[in-house]
Design an enzyme around this catalytic site. Structure first.
Site, short mmCIF file in Angstrom:
data_model
loop_
_atom_site.label_atom_id
_atom_site.label_comp_id
_atom_site.label_asym_id
_atom_site.label_seq_id
_atom_site.Cartn_x
_atom_site.Cartn_y
_atom_site.Cartn_z
N ARG A 1 -16.87 4.89 -3.60
CA ARG A 1 -15.87 5.90 -3.27
C ARG A 1 -14.50 5.24 -3.10
NH1 ARG A 1 -18.67 8.92 1.71
NH2 ARG A 1 -19.13 6.75 2.21
N ASP B 1 -10.37 5.00 -2.61
CA ASP B 1 -9.35 5.67 -1.80
C ASP B 1 -8.26 6.28 -2.67
OD1 ASP B 1 -10.54 5.00 0.63
OD2 ASP B 1 -9.45 3.10 0.77
N ARG C 1 -8.23 -4.61 0.42
CA ARG C 1 -6.78 -4.53 0.63
C ARG C 1 -6.36 -5.29 1.90
NH1 ARG C 1 -6.15 1.69 0.41
NH2 ARG C 1 -4.02 1.21 1.08
#
Length: 264
Positions: free
Chosen positions: A49, A51, A196
Site C-alpha cells: 500500500r 502513500d 522515507r
C-alpha cells in the site's frame, strides 16, 4: 476465479493506494474499471500500500470474480477505463491460495534523489531533491548498519498499523549517477514511512550533520524522535515484488523514470 494483475502508476495525482471516502486513490480507480469489465463489484488486494505521491512500477494486485474474461480484457479493457496516470501491465489467472500481499517474499523500492543546487521543475513530482553536496562514502557506511533483521521503530510512522516493528532489510544500495543518487531497498516488508525516514537520516549523514555511526545509534534507540524528518514522497517507487516461481508471474517493465541517472 482469482486473477492477479501487474500495475504501474504515477502517484502524484492520487491520495495513495488505499481506497478513500473521496474516491481519490489508485484502488478506487482500479476497482471502478475492473467492476465495469466484470459486470459485478470487484474488490482488490495489493502487495504494497503506497502513500500519497508514491509511485509504482511493479504493483501486484489480486481479485476474485465470477466473470470469465480473457487476459486482454483485464489489461486493455481496464486501461481504457483507467486515468492516464495508472495502467494494468499484465494479467494472469492464479490459484485460489495466491495472495498479492501474503504470498510476496520480498518487496523492493527505489528512492530517486536529485542532488543539485537547483530544484527540479519538470520532474518535481518524480524525484526527491536535496541541494547540498552529499558524501556517498559516509552514506554507504551508515546504510550498512541497517542491513539484517532489526526493530525499526525509530523509522516508523506514528500511524503505522503493523503488528511488529521487526523487519529484515536485505538490501540497501546507494549509487550516484550524475546528479542523481539512487537508494535501493529490499526487505520482507516495510513499516509506514520507513524508507522515507531512512532516506532523511542518510541525507543527514551525507551532508555532514552526523557521522555514519549515528544511524546505528538511532536504530538502537527505537525512538522516532531521534531520526530525521520524513523525506518527500515524490522520489519513491515500488520497483519490484518477488514471489515464488510456482506462481508464474511476470516481472516489472523497465521504466525511463528509473533510467534518468543512467544516462539512457
Amino acid at each position: 476465479m482469482r486473477v492477479a494483475l501487474g500495475m504501474e502508476y504515477d502517484g502524484s495525482g492520487f491520495c495513495g493506494w488505499q481506497t478513500q471516502p473521496a474516491a481519490c486513490a489508485v484502488q478506487d480507480a482500479l476497482e471502478r474499471a475492473l467492476s465495469e469489465i466484470a459486470g459485478e463489484p470487484v474488490a482488490t488486494v495489493c502487495a504494497g500500500r503506497t502513500d500519497a505521491g508514491v509511485h509504482a512500477l511493479a504493483q501486484v494486485v489480486h481479485f476474485d470474480t465470477c466473470a470469465q474474461r480473457p487476459d486482454t480484457a483485464w489489461v486493455r479493457g481496464a486501461n481504457t477505463l483507467l486515468p492516464p496516470a495508472c495502467a494494468v501491465t499484465w494479467s494472469r489467472p492464479v490459484a485460489d491460495d495466491f495472495h498479492a500481499r501474503f504470498s510476496a517474499r520480498m518487496r523492493c523500492y527505489r528512492y530517486l534523489l536529485l542532488n543539485h543546487p537547483v530544484r527540479p521543475a519538470a520532474d518535481q513530482s518524480r524525484v526527491g531533491w536535496f541541494h547540498l553536496p552529499l558524501d556517498l562514502e559516509k552514506i554507504t557506511l551508515a546504510a550498512r548498519l541497517l542491513i539484517g533483521e532489526h526493530d525499526f521503530s525509530a523509522f516508523r510512522s506514528s500511524e503505522c498499523q503493523a503488528k511488529t516493528p521487526v523487519r529484515t532489510l536485505s538490501r540497501l544500495d546507494v549509487v550516484r549517477r550524475g546528479d542523481y543518487v539512487e537508494f535501493d531497498f529490499c526487505a520482507n516488508a516495510f513499516l509506514h514511512h520507513m524508507i522515507r525516514n531512512i532516506v532523511g537520516c542518510l541525507v543527514y549523514v551525507g551532508k555532514g550533520k552526523f557521522p555514519p555511526r549515528w544511524l546505528g545509534e538511532v536504530l538502537a534507540s527505537r525512538d522516532r524522535k531521534r531520526a530525521a524528518p520524513t523525506f518527500e514522497a515524490s522520489g519513491l517507487y515500488l520497483s519490484r515484488v518477488d514471489y515464488d516461481a510456482r506462481w508464474g508471474l511476470p516481472g516489472a517493465r523497465r521504466s525511463m523514470l528509473l533510467e534518468l541517472g543512467n544516462g539512457n
